[in-house]
Write a protein that holds these residues in place. Structure first.
Motif, mmCIF file in Angstrom:
data_model
loop_
_atom_site.group_PDB
_atom_site.id
_atom_site.type_symbol
_atom_site.label_atom_id
_atom_site.label_comp_id
_atom_site.label_asym_id
_atom_site.label_seq_id
_atom_site.Cartn_x
_atom_site.Cartn_y
_atom_site.Cartn_z
ATOM 1 N N ARG A 27 -5.311 24.339 -30.225
ATOM 2 C CA ARG A 27 -6.580 24.975 -29.833
ATOM 3 C C ARG A 27 -7.685 24.447 -30.740
ATOM 4 O O ARG A 27 -7.546 24.442 -31.964
ATOM 5 C CB ARG A 27 -6.471 26.497 -29.991
ATOM 6 C CG ARG A 27 -7.764 27.242 -29.702
ATOM 7 C CD ARG A 27 -7.674 28.701 -30.115
ATOM 8 N NE ARG A 27 -8.975 29.331 -30.078
ATOM 9 C CZ ARG A 27 -9.456 30.010 -29.043
ATOM 10 N NH1 ARG A 27 -8.700 30.195 -27.984
ATOM 11 N NH2 ARG A 27 -10.652 30.540 -29.073
ATOM 12 N N LYS A 28 -8.772 23.995 -30.121
ATOM 13 C CA LYS A 28 -9.940 23.573 -30.890
ATOM 14 C C LYS A 28 -11.160 24.316 -30.369
ATOM 15 O O LYS A 28 -11.194 24.726 -29.203
ATOM 16 C CB LYS A 28 -10.117 22.056 -30.791
ATOM 17 C CG LYS A 28 -8.955 21.302 -31.432
ATOM 18 C CD LYS A 28 -9.271 19.876 -31.742
ATOM 19 C CE LYS A 28 -8.109 19.238 -32.512
ATOM 20 N NZ LYS A 28 -8.375 17.842 -32.884
ATOM 21 N N GLU A 29 -12.132 24.475 -31.254
ATOM 22 C CA GLU A 29 -13.319 25.261 -30.914
ATOM 23 C C GLU A 29 -14.491 24.340 -30.575
ATOM 24 O O GLU A 29 -14.621 23.256 -31.136
ATOM 25 C CB GLU A 29 -13.724 26.144 -32.096
ATOM 26 C CG GLU A 29 -12.604 26.977 -32.680
ATOM 27 C CD GLU A 29 -12.112 28.049 -31.730
ATOM 28 O OE1 GLU A 29 -12.935 28.555 -30.938
ATOM 29 O OE2 GLU A 29 -10.912 28.366 -31.777
ATOM 30 N N LEU A 48 -12.629 16.041 -28.440
ATOM 31 C CA LEU A 48 -12.039 16.819 -29.529
ATOM 32 C C LEU A 48 -10.611 16.392 -29.834
ATOM 33 O O LEU A 48 -10.122 16.573 -30.944
ATOM 34 C CB LEU A 48 -12.018 18.308 -29.160
ATOM 35 C CG LEU A 48 -13.328 19.075 -29.137
ATOM 36 C CD1 LEU A 48 -13.093 20.468 -28.569
ATOM 37 C CD2 LEU A 48 -13.906 19.164 -30.534
#
Lengths: 97, 147
Positions: A27-29, A48
């Motif tokens: 998970r990346k923001e 990302l």
């Protein structure tokens, strides 16, 4: 009456979405303006995760399983909410001779 | 990267092919590992899919479920493995529709619907290169089976 710096910051904050992007268990923001397009978000999401050699095969889906198919639509009109997680995945997975 | 997986996990893979495909349909499984220890394959996942003698397709809703599950458990897919009716090779469909598109992802094809001896004899292994193209690689260069 002129807007204060605080007013401007509050307004910009309301304009910004903080989204999570899920790809292969990571998970990346991402922070992005609500008026940005789905295509802009997709490009950001792909970038990302480093070297994805054929990014055109990937799409964004909501956690409820809806694919964001209209790439020119804004995130606001697509109904995305602050804090939401999106799934970056291929639209189809298949194989065979 | 060279991955390690147990002989038991390989046997489970073949068992799933035989149960699901029944010697009549293709089948696919996915090998997963923790992001804390990616080289140690420790899971076999059998996706919900449709299949026939010449191909398969994973159910779209299952992919969403699986993506959330991977994120929840901190795991990633390292290889996709599927059967062919006879000879193992990487078809144009296999090239175009993998589950992961990242450099280094592996795709292993098992011949004869997986009805042969458990092992990699006759298998075809492909890997995504930095340009996004699939390249054949020797199974022993990427996979170490632990007895």
């Amino acid at each position: 009456m002129s807007a204060t710096a605080e007013d401007i910051a509050r307004h910009e904050s309301k304009q910004t979405l903080h989204l999570g992007i899920l790809y292969n268990g990571i998970r990346k923001e991402v922070e992005i303006n609500r008026d940005a397009t789905v295509k802009a978000l997709l490009d950001r999401a792909i970038s990302l995760f480093g070297n994805i050699p054929q990014p055109h095969t990937l799409a964004l889906w909501t956690e409820k399983g809806v694919e964001l198919t209209n790439e020119q639509e804004t995130l606001k009109s697509a109904g995305l909410k602050d804090g939401e997680s999106l799934i970056l995945r291929p639209s189809a997975v298949k194989g065979g001779r | 990267m060279r991955y390690r997986l147990s002989a038991a996990l390989l046997a489970e893979t073949f068992s799933l092919f035989r149960q699901c495909g029944g010697g009549r349909r293709e089948c696919q499984v996915l090998w997963t590992s923790s992001w804390d220890d990616p080289s140690n394959i420790s899971g076999v996942v059998h996706p919900l899919h449709s299949a026939h003698a010449g191909g398969f397709e994973i159910t779209s809703a299952w992919i969403n479920y699986f993506w959330l599950e991977l994120a929840r458990t901190g795991r990633g897919v390292r290889a996709q493995i599927h059967t062919h009716p006879q000879e193992a090779f990487h078809s144009s469909t296999d090239d175009a529709y993998p589950i992961i598109h990242s450099e280094g992802f592996l795709s292993l094809v098992i011949p004869d619907f997986g009805l042969g001896a458990v092992g990699l004899d006759g298998a075809f292994l492909a890997e995504i290169d930095p340009n996004g193209q699939w390249q054949e690689v020797a199974p022993e260069d990427r996979l170490e089976i632990i007895r």
